[in-house]
Structures are given as structure tokens and as C-alpha cells.
Design an enzyme around this catalytic site. Structure first.
Site, PDB file in Angstrom:
ATOM      1  N   SER A 176       4.559   3.168   7.810  1.00  0.00           N
ATOM      2  CA  SER A 176       4.214   1.558   6.662  1.00  0.00           C
ATOM      3  C   SER A 176       5.371   1.250   6.045  1.00  0.00           C
ATOM      4  O   SER A 176       6.063   2.337   5.396  1.00  0.00           O
ATOM      5  CB  SER A 176       3.065   1.855   5.418  1.00  0.00           C
ATOM      6  N   ASP A 223       0.448  -8.076   1.664  1.00  0.00           N
ATOM      7  CA  ASP A 223       1.177  -6.549   1.539  1.00  0.00           C
ATOM      8  C   ASP A 223       2.309  -6.229   1.980  1.00  0.00           C
ATOM      9  O   ASP A 223       2.228  -5.764   2.591  1.00  0.00           O
ATOM     10  CB  ASP A 223       0.127  -5.641   2.398  1.00  0.00           C
ATOM     11  N   HIS A 260       0.402  -1.074   0.020  1.00  0.00           N
ATOM     12  CA  HIS A 260       0.000  -0.392  -0.031  1.00  0.00           C
ATOM     13  C   HIS A 260       0.841   1.204   0.177  1.00  0.00           C
ATOM     14  O   HIS A 260       1.128   2.018  -0.555  1.00  0.00           O
ATOM     15  CB  HIS A 260      -0.896  -0.011   0.599  1.00  0.00           C
TER      16      HIS A 260
END
Length: 466
Positions: free
Chosen positions: A226, A150, A120
Site C-alpha cells: 500500500s 485514500d 489507510h
């Protein structure tokens, strides 16, 4: 009583966030004095921090620009109006908007310049720039990705003088082990926080078709973290920081990381095959609870309950039966069905595994070779944007063969095109198809699919997708 709404947030950072000034004060976990004879993490961090990088991405995001007028037209009639009608009266149905974002990543191979991050973080990016701790910047390209787990792998152009991080064995983690999170929250610059492993094998309960087997930690993790590193006190990578649960969008002491062993398996498949080749055990089931344990005469309180074994699957060939309770895989304890689902999916097709299971109160061990999960290959082998965000599987029931849409990610292209969970795709461009493999074959000769033949309840209609 008013309920607090908790939101699962991916933690990449859109640059628009930076325009808002704020200061958030959060409680921070501290390491007790008995951790070691050292009174500082600085020596370890000096070796590890150069391996954690910041990713700046630019691209164009697809958005739905159709007029609401088109939504009032029954699905079975839209196909016959054609593209020109849609463009004149409803807009083109899709437009693109520029976006920029920030995330973190981890150098896992210094000589080749490989950086591991979340999908992402780089999803939809046309340009990826990687900045090192020392300020140097490199252009980067996408090597491969896996949306359902992911994970993404990018490679720096002309890498030189890099530091890589060593993988730890995440299967050896225990609740209470100390953790250190490194990343670039809110674009402030590289930041280090600490905590402990709060839980293992955690699933968020998301209905997005993803494979979740997270490490939960209370180390402070925020937007921009992230893809960053979660390390142990030896400076070894134990996880990739991925998501948080928070009522406000900021740190609330509940963060999730993809285990390093899972990430490593996916990277190896991407490098070897150019894609992830998921393994398939061939079972359906759920979580073990006290009532099930009592009903099936087992003392275990954790494990994966098998409710169904699929015909001709690896599980059936190995002798598994409905009612079995899987308690370990490759000698490692299994706490939940979500955990074994994620581990099987990321192990890879053709790999041999061992399972420990309970039947009639007795423990058994069995070895088997995983089959290929054909339904997971669609996103890697086809270019049909209308199916982006849809989880698919072959369908053969009630005299109908086709492809069942089992899940739809919110705001995905599949959702925007009007596809729904439970739809059965039986044709494409007026050609009948019976499974995902046939869909792939059609797309090889007709990549510009314009219409899908859909069964939805008692309705049979064509859905315009281009």
C-alpha cells in the site's frame, strides 16, 4: 454450486501478520523479450528504487467497548440516561488500542521531503517513521490527507540526499502497457514485480463513499505494498498501489492503483489549501449499456449516462440535460460514470473543464467551471469524531431540511455510534440545523457535541455521540 468469495483488501500490513510463518508461491508475469533492446530492468530500477520508501506507523485505534446491554435501549431514550449511566452500566462506549503497521510510500519532492502514500497506511498514526532503501530513517509528520480518495502526504524531518520520482501522464496509459510495482510486501523488504495494465477506469463497486478510478494491473501486489509505486518502463510514476481483490488476502493477479494524475491533483490541493476542495459537476447517473444506447439513439457503448441534472449546478448552467451521455473529459475518453465521478471530484473546485457528450445521436462539446462540493469539506473543517466514516449531503425534501447520511463505512465511529445510512440530522445539542454549513458554524462555538437530533423513518430522536 459453491460460490467463491472475493474480498477487496487494502494492502497496508499490520505487524501481527509477521508472527505467522508462511511461503506463498504465485505465478508471476514476465516481460517479453521484445520490450526493448535491453534485457533487464535493472538500469531503470537503480534510479527509481531509492525513491520508494517503507513507512512504519504507531498509534491508538478507537474501538467500541460498550456493553451489548445498551444496544437494547431504544435510541430515543438513550439521550436521557446520560453519560454517567453509560459509563457505569455499559462501559465508556469507546476505548483505544495500540497498533503498529507497515506500508510503502513514494518520494515526490526530494528537497522538501514530501512522501506520497495511502491514507489507510497512516490513518490514526501518532508516530510515522520512514525508512529509505539505503537504511536511513527519518521521522515524518502528516501534511494532509483525503480519506475518500485514500491519499496522504507526509513530510520527512530534516530531509537530505533524497531521490524523487517523476510523475507520468496517467491519462496516456493504454491496456497492455507494461507496469512495475515497487513496495515492501509482508515487511520482507523492498520488492519489485512486473505485469501489464489490465484495465483502466476500474471501480470495485465498494459502497463506502470513496472515489474509485483505478488502474488495474496483474503485477504481484500484496499486503505492505500500500502506498508504493506503480511505474512504467521509463521509471515514471503512473499510480499508487492501493488495493487487491483476492479470495485469500494474498496476490491473485488483480491489483488496483490510484492514477498518478489523480494523485497529483490531490497533492496540489493539499499543499495549496491544506485540504482537498472537491469539484462538483451536479449530475446523477450510471453506466451506459446496450439497452440505454439503443433507447437514446447513440452508437457509443461506453460512457457516463446522465439521469438527472441538479438545479443551479455547473452542469445545468452549461446546458447538460438528463439523457445526455458523457464520452470524454478534457479530451480523454470516459468509460464509466464512476470514472467521471472520480475525475471531477479530484479536479478541484473552480477549475475549468471541457466535456464531450452525445444527445440525439449527435456529439457536442462544452466548457464549464466546477463548483465546490460543500459536502466534501466536513471532515477537513470539523472535529466531530462521531461522523467519521459517514458520507453526508445537504437534504431538502418533504418539508424537511437537514443533513442526509448517504453512506456509512463498516466499523467506523459513525457505525459504532449507531448512525445509519438514510438518517437525517436536523439538530445538534438542541440547536436546529438545515445544512452542513450550519453544522460547521455550530461546531465552531460548541466543538464538544454530545447529541444529534435524528430523523429515521417515522422516528425523531436524539442520539448520544460523546
Amino acid at each position: 454450486m459453491k460460490k467463491t468469495r472475493f474480498v477487496l483488501n487494502s494492502i497496508a500490513l499490520g505487524l501481527s501478520v509477521l508472527s505467522t510463518s508462511f511461503v506463498a508461491h504465485v505465478a508471476q508475469a514476465t516481460l517479453p523479450s521484445f520490450v526493448s533492446e535491453q534485457n533487464s530492468l535493472a538500469p531503470m530500477l537503480e534510479k527509481v528504487q531509492p525513491a520508494v520508501v517503507t513507512l512504519s506507523v504507531e498509534g491508538k485505534a478507537k474501538v467500541d467497548s460498550r456493553s451489548p446491554f445498551l444496544d437494547d435501549i431504544p435510541e430515543e431514550f438513550k439521550f436521557f440516561f446520560g453519560d454517567r449511566f453509560a459509563e457505569q452500566f455499559g462501559g465508556r462506549g469507546e476505548s483505544k488500542r495500540n497498533f503498529r503497521g507497515l506500508g510503502s510510500g513514494v518520494i515526490i519532492n526530494a528537497s522538501k521531503g514530501y512522501v506520497l502514500t495511502n491514507n489507510h497506511v497512516i490513518d490514526g498514526a501518532d508516530k510515522i517513521t520512514v525508512q529509505l532503501q539505503d537504511g536511513r530513517e527519518f521521522k515524518a509528520k502528516l501534511v494532509g490527507k483525503d480519506e475518500q480518495s485514500d491519499i496522504a502526504l507526509v513530510q520527512l524531518e530534516k530531509p537530505s540526499n533524497l531521490t524523487e520520482i517523476k510523475f507520468a501522464d496517467s491519462d496516456k496509459l493504454r491496456v497492455g502497457d507494461f507496469t512495475v510495482a515497487i513496495g515492501n510486501p509482508f515487511g520482507l523488504g523492498q520488492t519489485v514485480t512486473s505485469g501489464i495494465v489490465s484495465a483502466l477506469g476500474r471501480s470495485t463497486g465498494s459502497d463506502s463513499g470513496t472515489y474509485e478510478n483505478y488502474i488495474q494491473t496483474d503485477a504481484a501486489v500484496n499486503r505492505g505494498n500500500s502506498g508504493g509505486a506503480l511505474v512504467n518502463l521509463n521509471g515514471e510514476l503512473i499510480g499508487i498501489n492501493t488495493a487487491i481483490i483476492s479470495p485469500s488476502g494474498g496476490n491473485a493477479g488483480i491489483a488496483f492503483a490510484i492514477p498518478s494524475n489523480q494523485a497529483s491533483n490531490l497533492v496540489q490541493q493539499i499543499l495549496e489549501f491544506g485540504q482537498v476542495r472537491r469539484g462538483l459537476l451536479g449530475i446523477k447517473g450510471g453506466e451506459l449499456n446496450a439497452d440505454l444506447a439503443k433507447a437514446f439513439n447513440v452508437s457509443a457503448q461506453q460512457g457516463a449516462f446522465v439521469s438527472e441534472v441538479l438545479p443551479k449546478s455547473a452542469a445545468e448552467k452549461a446546458g447538460l440535460k438528463a439523457g445526455d451521455i458523457i464520452t470524454a473529459m478534457n479530451g480523454q475518453k470516459i468509460s464509466s460514470f464512476a470514472e467521471i465521478r472520480a475525475k471531477i471530484a479530484t479536479t478541484g473546485a473552480g477549475k475549468e473543464i471541457s466535456l464531450t457528450y452525445l444527445r440525439d445521436g449527435k456529439s457536442h462539446d462544452v466548457k464549464m467551471k466546477l463548483q465546490a462540493d460543500d459536502s466534501s469539506q466536513l471532515s477537513s473543517k470539523t472535529e466531530l469524531p462521531a461522523l467519521d466514516g459517514a458520507t453526508l449531503k445537504d437534504y431538502d425534501a418533504k418539508g424537511v431540511k437537514g443533513i442526509e447520511i448517504t453512506k456509512i463505512q463498516p466499523n467506523s465511529l459513525a457505525a459504532q455510534r449507531g448512525l445509519k445510512s438514510g438518517d437525517i440530522i436536523i439538530g445538534i445539542n438542541r440547536q436546529m440545523i438545515e445544512n452542513i454549513r450550519e453544522l460547521n458554524k455550530v461546531l465552531e462555538t460548541e466543538p464538544s457535541a454530545v447529541a444529534l437530533n435524528i430523523l429515521r423513518g417515522d422516528s425523531n430522536f436524539y442520539l448520544l455521540v460523546q
